[in-house]
Design a protein around this motif. Structure first.
Motif, PDB file in Angstrom:
ATOM      1  N   UNK A 148       1.340  -1.127   0.148  1.00  8.15           N
ATOM      2  CA  UNK A 148      -0.243  -0.301  -0.068  1.00  8.15           C
ATOM      3  C   UNK A 148       1.266   1.287   0.000  1.00  8.15           C
ATOM      4  N   UNK A 149       0.500   2.233  -1.308  1.00  7.15           N
ATOM      5  CA  UNK A 149       1.084   3.382  -0.825  1.00  7.15           C
ATOM      6  C   UNK A 149       0.349   4.573  -0.035  1.00  7.15           C
ATOM      7  N   UNK A 150       2.128   4.856   1.005  1.00  6.38           N
ATOM      8  CA  UNK A 150       1.552   5.936   2.226  1.00  6.38           C
ATOM      9  C   UNK A 150       1.701   7.075   2.483  1.00  6.38           C
ATOM     10  N   UNK A 151       1.735   7.580   2.653  1.00  6.61           N
ATOM     11  CA  UNK A 151       2.707   9.117   2.754  1.00  6.61           C
ATOM     12  C   UNK A 151       3.153   9.094   4.339  1.00  6.61           C
ATOM     13  N   UNK A 152       4.533   9.239   4.436  1.00  6.47           N
ATOM     14  CA  UNK A 152       5.646   9.051   5.048  1.00  6.47           C
ATOM     15  C   UNK A 152       6.181  10.444   6.129  1.00  6.47           C
ATOM     16  N   UNK A 153       5.906  10.896   6.986  1.00  5.77           N
ATOM     17  CA  UNK A 153       6.953  11.825   7.579  1.00  5.77           C
ATOM     18  C   UNK A 153       8.208  10.986   8.315  1.00  5.77           C
ATOM     19  N   UNK A 154       9.652  12.067   8.523  1.00  8.36           N
ATOM     20  CA  UNK A 154      10.119  11.344   9.150  1.00  8.36           C
ATOM     21  C   UNK A 154      10.830  11.887  10.125  1.00  8.36           C
ATOM     22  N   UNK A 155      10.690  11.143  11.394  1.00  8.94           N
ATOM     23  CA  UNK A 155      11.194  12.249  12.901  1.00  8.94           C
ATOM     24  C   UNK A 155      12.284  11.489  13.816  1.00  8.94           C
ATOM     25  N   UNK A 156      12.681  10.500  12.942  1.00  4.53           N
ATOM     26  CA  UNK A 156      13.853  10.385  13.780  1.00  4.53           C
ATOM     27  C   UNK A 156      15.121   9.061  13.554  1.00  4.53           C
ATOM     28  N   UNK A 157      15.992   8.620  13.537  1.00  2.00           N
ATOM     29  CA  UNK A 157      16.516   7.167  13.028  1.00  2.00           C
ATOM     30  C   UNK A 157      17.140   6.354  14.233  1.00  2.00           C
ATOM     31  N   UNK A 158      17.155   5.133  13.915  1.00  6.04           N
ATOM     32  CA  UNK A 158      17.560   4.195  14.919  1.00  6.04           C
ATOM     33  C   UNK A 158      19.040   3.382  14.854  1.00  6.04           C
ATOM     34  N   UNK A 159      19.140   2.262  15.472  1.00  2.00           N
ATOM     35  CA  UNK A 159      20.467   1.741  14.547  1.00  2.00           C
ATOM     36  C   UNK A 159      20.089   0.689  13.949  1.00  2.00           C
ATOM     37  N   UNK A 160      18.786   0.951  12.578  1.00  4.37           N
ATOM     38  CA  UNK A 160      18.380  -0.035  12.500  1.00  4.37           C
ATOM     39  C   UNK A 160      17.860   1.066  10.971  1.00  4.37           C
ATOM     40  N   UNK A 162      15.614   4.522   9.769  1.00  4.80           N
ATOM     41  CA  UNK A 162      14.510   5.867   9.648  1.00  4.80           C
ATOM     42  C   UNK A 162      13.518   5.287  10.299  1.00  4.80           C
ATOM     43  N   UNK A 163      12.616   6.290  11.667  1.00  6.86           N
ATOM     44  CA  UNK A 163      11.833   6.199  12.086  1.00  6.86           C
ATOM     45  C   UNK A 163      10.498   7.167  10.802  1.00  6.86           C
ATOM     46  N   UNK A 164       9.502   6.712  11.211  1.00  7.47           N
ATOM     47  CA  UNK A 164       8.866   7.587  10.070  1.00  7.47           C
ATOM     48  C   UNK A 164       7.259   7.462  10.291  1.00  7.47           C
ATOM     49  N   UNK A 165       6.515   8.298  10.629  1.00 10.26           N
ATOM     50  CA  UNK A 165       4.876   8.551  10.328  1.00 10.26           C
ATOM     51  C   UNK A 165       4.645   8.233  10.270  1.00 10.26           C
ATOM     52  N   UNK A 166       3.044   7.255   9.815  1.00 14.16           N
ATOM     53  CA  UNK A 166       2.544   6.743   8.315  1.00 14.16           C
ATOM     54  C   UNK A 166       1.577   7.957   8.136  1.00 14.16           C
ATOM     55  N   UNK A 167       0.895   8.260   7.806  1.00 15.50           N
ATOM     56  CA  UNK A 167      -0.259   8.727   7.459  1.00 15.50           C
ATOM     57  C   UNK A 167      -1.179   9.675   8.826  1.00 15.50           C
TER      58      UNK A 167
END
Length: 279
Positions: A148-160, A162-167
């Motif tokens: 599914x296509x979603x809108x993302x906003x990046x808000x941080x980094x982890x060891x793995x 990038x953390x993103x807010x979905x929709x």
């Protein structure tokens, strides 16, 4: 009922030298729309569409303007100043948005922008921002579908990655080994659901999955080869960064597309690059 942090259509009650008063119901009473905010054309008994918030003295006030972010949403806002009560952010209204010290995760610097969640503070009734965005993310199981296509906003980094807010609701992770361009906090971008785990974690990608994507990439590679006279100095041995810079895709996707073209006998693959097969 009209409430702080919402838009409302209110009736104009009366005019004063400093503005017009609007009927905001029993809860808020009469609310001022300052003269500098007044519409060009109005009349007593008329209706105006306004946003309601508290002024510097915690009195309800109205504005015709739209804030850059509504309460309940996440945004990337610039810090304008630091005071004894916290930082103030630019959210597009005459009164800047407060980011209290208790809601800051790091030292806030004027001129820099930060991802925040905006909400109405229960005890005070004020609209405030917080850097503790995770506690406002939806913790209920997500019903997103894989691909599914979603809108993302990046808000941080982890060891793995990038953390993103979905929709504007849930959080997910873009894995670093699948990201081939620079990302920054606050960036909004299109993404895709890779997997929703039973425990609620969500894997994301910047690239669409499936055969359709590879088909598009095959066409793109053929067109580029034609433009280059039939040879392109890029191959499976090229660095992933070089491939992404040239095509905007991962090395894995590139190898899938060139492998498919090779099987169709449309290209040959050498150590020095790829070539169109002459028909």
């Amino acid at each position: 009922m009209p409430a702080i942090g919402q838009r409302a259509q209110l009736t104009i009650l009366r005019e004063q030298p400093f503005g017009i008063f609007l009927d905001a119901g029993d809860e808020l009473g009469e609310v001022l729309l300052p003269r500098r905010e007044m519409p060009k054309h109005w009349q007593i008994g008329g209706i105006v569409d306004v946003f309601l918030y508290l002024d510097s003295e915690d009195r309800p006030v109205a504005t015709l303007k739209y804030p850059k972010v509504m309460p309940g949403e996440f945004a990337y806002l610039e810090a304008l100043s630091i005071t004894s009560v916290g930082a103030f952010l630019d959210w597009g209204l005459p009164k800047d948005l407060l980011l209290p010290f208790r809601e800051q995760k790091e030292r806030i610097e004027p001129g820099k922008s930060y991802v925040v969640h905006v909400h109405v503070d229960g005890p005070s009734g004020r609209i405030v921002a917080t850097r503790r965005v995770s506690k406002f993310l939806n913790k209920t199981p997500a019903d997103y579908k894989e691909g599914q296509e979603v809108e993302l906003m990046l808000f941080g980094k982890t060891e793995l990655g990038y953390k993103a807010i979905i929709e504007g609701k849930h959080s997910g992770v873009l894995f670093a080994n699948e990201v081939f361009r620079r990302l920054r906090a606050g960036e909004k971008t299109k993404g895709y659901i890779v997997k929703v785990h039973p425990e609620g974690k969500i894997d994301l990608s910047l690239y669409p999955p499936g055969r359709a994507r590879i088909n598009d990439l095959e066409t793109l590679i053929e067109e580029e080869l034609t433009k280059r006279g039939g040879f392109w100095a890029i191959s499976d041995s090229s660095p992933a960064e070089e491939i992404h810079k040239a095509l905007g895709v991962s090395k894995k996707a590139f190898k899938q597309a060139t492998g498919a073209l090779f099987k169709k006998r449309k290209i040959t693959i050498g150590d020095d690059g790829i070539r169109l097969v002459k028909e």
